[in-house]
Every structure is written in C-alpha cells, then in structure tokens.
Design an enzyme around this catalytic site. Structure first.
Site, PDB file in Angstrom:
ATOM      1  N   HIS A   3      46.738  63.857  95.449  1.00 23.26           N
ATOM      2  CA  HIS A   3      45.317  64.048  95.793  1.00 23.26           C
ATOM      3  C   HIS A   3      44.502  62.938  95.154  1.00 23.26           C
ATOM      4  O   HIS A   3      44.851  62.463  94.075  1.00 23.26           O
ATOM      5  CB  HIS A   3      44.823  65.416  95.280  1.00 23.26           C
TER       6      HIS A   3
ATOM      7  N   GLU B 140      46.962  71.608 101.172  1.00 24.36           N
ATOM      8  CA  GLU B 140      47.568  71.639 102.507  1.00 24.36           C
ATOM      9  C   GLU B 140      48.929  72.340 102.511  1.00 24.36           C
ATOM     10  O   GLU B 140      49.340  72.895 103.518  1.00 24.36           O
ATOM     11  CB  GLU B 140      47.787  70.213 103.043  1.00 24.36           C
TER      12      GLU B 140
HETATM   13  C1  LIG Z   1      46.233  62.612  99.326  1.00 14.72           C
HETATM   14  C2  LIG Z   1      46.550  61.147  99.160  1.00 14.72           C
HETATM   15  C3  LIG Z   1      46.109  60.394 100.435  1.00 14.72           C
HETATM   16  C4  LIG Z   1      45.805  60.607  97.929  1.00 14.72           C
HETATM   17  O1  LIG Z   1      46.089  59.280  97.852  1.00 14.72           O
HETATM   18  P1  LIG Z   1      45.544  58.242  96.770  1.00 14.72           P
HETATM   19  O2  LIG Z   1      44.679  58.885  95.759  1.00 14.72           O
HETATM   20  O3  LIG Z   1      44.933  57.124  97.537  1.00 14.72           O
HETATM   21  O4  LIG Z   1      46.889  57.859  96.053  1.00 14.72           O
HETATM   22  P2  LIG Z   1      47.633  56.493  96.201  1.00 14.72           P
HETATM   23  O5  LIG Z   1      47.840  56.205  97.653  1.00 14.72           O
HETATM   24  O6  LIG Z   1      46.867  55.507  95.392  1.00 14.72           O
HETATM   25  O7  LIG Z   1      49.047  56.826  95.544  1.00 14.72           O
HETATM   26  C5  LIG Z   1      49.367  56.592  94.186  1.00 14.72           C
HETATM   27  C6  LIG Z   1      50.880  56.537  94.043  1.00 14.72           C
HETATM   28  O8  LIG Z   1      51.416  57.839  94.293  1.00 14.72           O
HETATM   29  C7  LIG Z   1      52.292  57.807  95.405  1.00 14.72           C
HETATM   30  N1  LIG Z   1      52.030  59.008  96.199  1.00 14.72           N
HETATM   31  C8  LIG Z   1      50.826  59.610  96.385  1.00 14.72           C
HETATM   32  N2  LIG Z   1      50.990  60.706  97.145  1.00 14.72           N
HETATM   33  C9  LIG Z   1      52.304  60.797  97.417  1.00 14.72           C
HETATM   34  C10 LIG Z   1      53.057  61.718  98.157  1.00 14.72           C
HETATM   35  N3  LIG Z   1      52.488  62.778  98.750  1.00 14.72           N
HETATM   36  N4  LIG Z   1      54.372  61.526  98.261  1.00 14.72           N
HETATM   37  C11 LIG Z   1      54.958  60.467  97.666  1.00 14.72           C
HETATM   38  N5  LIG Z   1      54.293  59.559  96.924  1.00 14.72           N
HETATM   39  C12 LIG Z   1      52.975  59.724  96.808  1.00 14.72           C
HETATM   40  C13 LIG Z   1      51.935  56.552  96.179  1.00 14.72           C
HETATM   41  O9  LIG Z   1      53.038  56.100  96.928  1.00 14.72           O
HETATM   42  C14 LIG Z   1      51.558  55.625  95.075  1.00 14.72           C
HETATM   43  O10 LIG Z   1      52.744  55.186  94.466  1.00 14.72           O
HETATM   44  P3  LIG Z   1      52.962  53.643  94.061  1.00 14.72           P
HETATM   45  O11 LIG Z   1      51.904  53.417  93.021  1.00 14.72           O
HETATM   46  O12 LIG Z   1      54.354  53.629  93.556  1.00 14.72           O
HETATM   47  O13 LIG Z   1      52.730  52.869  95.320  1.00 14.72           O
HETATM   48  C15 LIG Z   1      48.075  60.959  98.933  1.00 14.72           C
HETATM   49  O14 LIG Z   1      48.468  61.647  97.773  1.00 14.72           O
HETATM   50  C16 LIG Z   1      48.906  61.391 100.134  1.00 14.72           C
HETATM   51  O15 LIG Z   1      49.093  60.604 101.062  1.00 14.72           O
HETATM   52  N6  LIG Z   1      49.438  62.667 100.145  1.00 14.72           N
HETATM   53  C17 LIG Z   1      50.220  63.139 101.250  1.00 14.72           C
HETATM   54  C18 LIG Z   1      49.332  63.630 102.377  1.00 14.72           C
HETATM   55  C19 LIG Z   1      48.615  64.914 102.027  1.00 14.72           C
HETATM   56  O16 LIG Z   1      49.190  65.853 101.491  1.00 14.72           O
HETATM   57  N7  LIG Z   1      47.317  64.933 102.340  1.00 14.72           N
HETATM   58  C20 LIG Z   1      46.467  66.060 102.091  1.00 14.72           C
HETATM   59  C21 LIG Z   1      45.531  65.789 100.946  1.00 14.72           C
HETATM   60  S1  LIG Z   1      44.543  67.189 100.533  1.00 14.72           S
END
Ligand SMILES: CC(C)(COP(=O)(O)OP(=O)(O)OC[C@H]1O[C@@H](n2cnc3c(N)ncnc32)[C@H](O)[C@@H]1OP(=O)(O)O)[C@@H](O)C(=O)NCCC(=O)NCCS
Length: 369
Positions: free
Chosen positions: A255, A310
């Site tokens: 998140h 979710e």
């Molecule tokens: C929610 C979300 C978009 C937040 O993203 P964010 O704050 O921008 O986090 P980042 O994209 O900067 O990710 C940070 C690190 O964690 C990893 N990461 C984050 N969420 C992950 C997940 N669900 N599965 C695997 N790795 C994940 C990223 O790959 C990144 O790793 P790295 O530094 O080795 O590249 C992200 O966690 C995600 O895509 N989750 C899955 C989709 C989901 O459940 N969405 C509903 C949200 S309520």
C-alpha cells in the site's frame, strides 16, 4: 524578440506525493500503525457496531447516531430512460458515471452543497447501479423498498429478492470500510470540482471517473484470478516464489500509505469468515496470505508489505453474489459517503484549488516566417 528571462524551475513533487494539500476532520489514515479513524472512531468498532447509513451520517454531520437510516431512492424517469439506452456491454463504472451525471441534470443543486444533497445522491446511486445490472441482463429494474436500509435495499433491487440478514450485513461492512480514506485521488478530484462552486453531482461524476482507473479502483477481482491460479494450499509457496521471481505483484498486498496490516483487511477478514455464503476458496486465501506475508518479508526486508483491503474485499463481494465486474462500481457506491462529506467540508471553508506548474517548454520565440 524580447529579452524577458524564462522562469527557473521550482521544486515540485510528482504525483503530489508527500504534499499536504488541505486539512480534514473526516478521517485519519495512520499508515505506520495500521490505524484508520473516521472522525476519531476506530474502523473496527464502526464495522462491529455501526451501519453504513450511520457511518455516512457521522461523516456528513459529525454526530454518531447508530439508528440513523437511509433507504435507497427512486430513479428519476429521464435517468432510467438513459440507462435503458446504454448498450448491455457498457462497463458498470461508465453506467454509474452516466447515471450520476443524468441525475444531476434532473436536480436543482444550488451552491453551497448541503447534507440533503449528500443524502440524495448517496441514496440514488445504488438504485441506478442495480437497475443497470438488471437491464443488461434483460430484467426490469426493481423499485426501492423504503422499509430497507441502503445496502439491503441495493441487494434487493439488484437481485429482486430480499437478501438474508448475514449477506446484507457483510456487504454493509464492506461499504463501511470503503466509505472514506483521506485525500485519495477520487476524493481530491471531488474537492477540486466543488472548489469552483460547481455542484455535488459534477463533483461525483469526476470522482467516479477518477476511481475508474486501475491504479485507484482497486483489484479485488484480480485477487480472485490470482487465487484461482494458485489452485491449492500445497502449491502456494512455489507459486508465490515464482510470481515474485517473475516480477509479478501479489494482488491484495502492499500500500502507498500503510506499512502495517491494513485495518480494513483485518475487519473484512472477520466478516468473510463469519459469512454463511463465503466462497469455498476463503480457506485457500487465508493459507496464501500466510505464505505471501512470510515470503514478502524475506524478499523485501526493508519495505513492509502487508495485506491490504482488496485481499479480503474479494471474498466478501463474491460471497454476497456480486459479479467481479461490479466490484469497482460497488467500491464507488461505498465511497459516496466520503466523497460527499469532503464536498461539504471543502465548500464550508472554500478556497479554489488551483496549484501552480513549472513551465518546461520552449523559450519565447517568433513564429516561423
Ligand atoms: C498498492 C501499490 C500500488 C503501492 O505501491 P507503491 O507505494 O508505489 O510501492 P512501490 O511500487 O514503490 O513498491 C515498493 C517495493 O515493493 C514491491 N511491492 C509492492 N507491492 C508489491 C506486491 N503487491 N507484490 C510484490 N511486490 C510488491 C515493489 O516491487 C517494490 O520493490 P522493489 O523496490 O524491489 O522494486 C503496490 O503495493 C501494489 O501494486 N500492490 C498490488 C496491487 C494491489 O493490491 N492494489 C490494491 C491497493 S489498495
């Protein structure tokens, strides 16, 4: 030709990340500690002891009245004609956005927006989504039953029969956790629109359009897809490791704000486990969650990646019998309370939201001869 200088760029934050763009007394999202409060009340307590109408009323007025009721509202005839004219393959979010826009055209919505406007639009939209879902299936819409509260009434209008109490309660809990979440993109959009002294329907049309994007509208239906690909608990660890090795994201984890277990996921897990109509893959979801949390802690030791809302929204929404393509629109229905409360909060102390931007285009020049 002029010799006026071009401006030097000023610092800015892409995506406004970390920028404080206002003040709110509606909710507190405490990402470090996994805490979510609506007007100071803990989300877990609101789910256990509240109803969606009581929570909406709390957000609108600041008063806690556990007995507050809000039935769904009838659909104005011109809006129903428009819903009938939509192709059956219209996306539910497009249908909802269209219905709210058409509803706005049938109402007198003078500035400033009022709690009555908030109630009216929040009680209209469930009827509109239910009517669209029936029309696309070749069924006639069902009139609201004013004896039913909002979520029960929505399910009644969707399915044509009264839901059992446990099913209505489960979706009500989902609506409570979806009701409000600070300055997320759709809420911020609603505030921008109302800050121009536009009307509440226009603000919600903008908010629904914003929530439609896959980066916001959430992906509980993708959780369902992923679990079906995992297949069985024995296969969970191998599947999770392979997915992460291939750079895939585990749906329902991580998140932008929460570094701790999302308190909404904790509340919905309890709800899902107590549902008589829970999907048969709920136990698989729980097993996959255990494995995913363990493996994510190993692969990302510096970045806490925990379960988000979710993950357990998926079994609740499936368990109440919504088709996955209705999940984002159901999320929008639940967020009506927060959107409209922010519209009221913004307009009560309004300042046009109009940020500045760095110009990075060509310097001043003459048109080619
Ligand atoms: C929610 C979300 C978009 C937040 O993203 P964010 O704050 O921008 O986090 P980042 O994209 O900067 O990710 C940070 C690190 O964690 C990893 N990461 C984050 N969420 C992950 C997940 N669900 N599965 C695997 N790795 C994940 C990223 O790959 C990144 O790793 P790295 O530094 O080795 O590249 C992200 O966690 C995600 O895509 N989750 C899955 C989709 C989901 O459940 N969405 C509903 C949200 S309520």
């Amino acid at each position: 030709m002029t010799d006026l200088p071009m401006p030097a760029p000023r610092p800015f934050s892409p995506g406004l990340e970390g920028v404080v763009a206002g003040e709110t007394s509606l909710s507190y999202v405490d990402g470090e500690n996994g805490r979510l409060l609506y007007r100071g009340y803990r989300i877990g307590d609101l789910v256990e002891r509240g109803t969606y109408p009581a929570v909406a009323n709390l957000l609108w007025t600041g008063d806690w009245d556990a007995t507050h009721r809000l039935p769904t509202a009838p659909i104005p005839a011109p809006v129903l004609s428009i819903l009938r004219a939509l192709p059956a393959e219209t996306k539910p979010m497009d249908a909802l956005r269209t219905a709210v826009s058409a509803w706005g055209a049938t109402q007198d919505l003078p500035w400033p927006p009022t709690v009555e406007h908030a109630r009216a639009i929040t009680s209209f939209s469930p009827s509109a989504l239910a009517a669209f879902a029936r029309l696309r299936a070749g069924l006639e819409p069902v009139e609201p039953d004013p004896s039913l509260d909002l979520v029960e009434g929505f399910l009644y209008q969707l399915k044509g029969e009264r839901p059992d109490a446990a099913t209505a309660r489960a979706l009500d809990a989902y609506f409570i956790v979806g009701a409000e979440h600070g300055f997320n993109a759709s809420t911020f959009t609603a505030r921008v629109v109302i800050s121009t002294r536009s009307d509440i329907a226009s603000a919600l049309v903008g908010a629904i359009g914003t929530m439609k994007g896959p980066l916001h509208g959430g992906a509980p239906s993708e959780v369902v897809d992923q679990l079906s690909r995992v297949g069985s608990a024995d296969h969970a660890e191998a599947w999770v490791r392979e997915a992460l090795a291939n750079g895939e994201r585990l749906m329902g984890f991580g998140h932008r704000v929460y570094r701790a277990y999302d308190p909404r996921a904790a509340a919905l897990r309890k709800v899902a486990e107590a549902m008589p109509t829970r999907p048969d893959w709920l136990q698989l979801a729980i097993d996959v969650e255990d494995v995913a949390l363990r493996v994510l802690a190993e692969t990302h030791p510096d970045r806490p990646l925990k379960t988000n809302v979710e993950f357990y929204a998926a079994p609740v929404l499936m368990g109440v019998g919504l088709s996955p393509d209705l999940f984002p629109a159901a999320f929008s229905l639940s967020r009506h309370a927060g959107w409209t409360a922010h519209v009221l909060e913004q307009s009560a102390n309004n300042r046009l939201i109009r940020p500045d931007v760095n110009y990075v285009g060509p310097a001043e020049r003459d048109l080619p001869a």
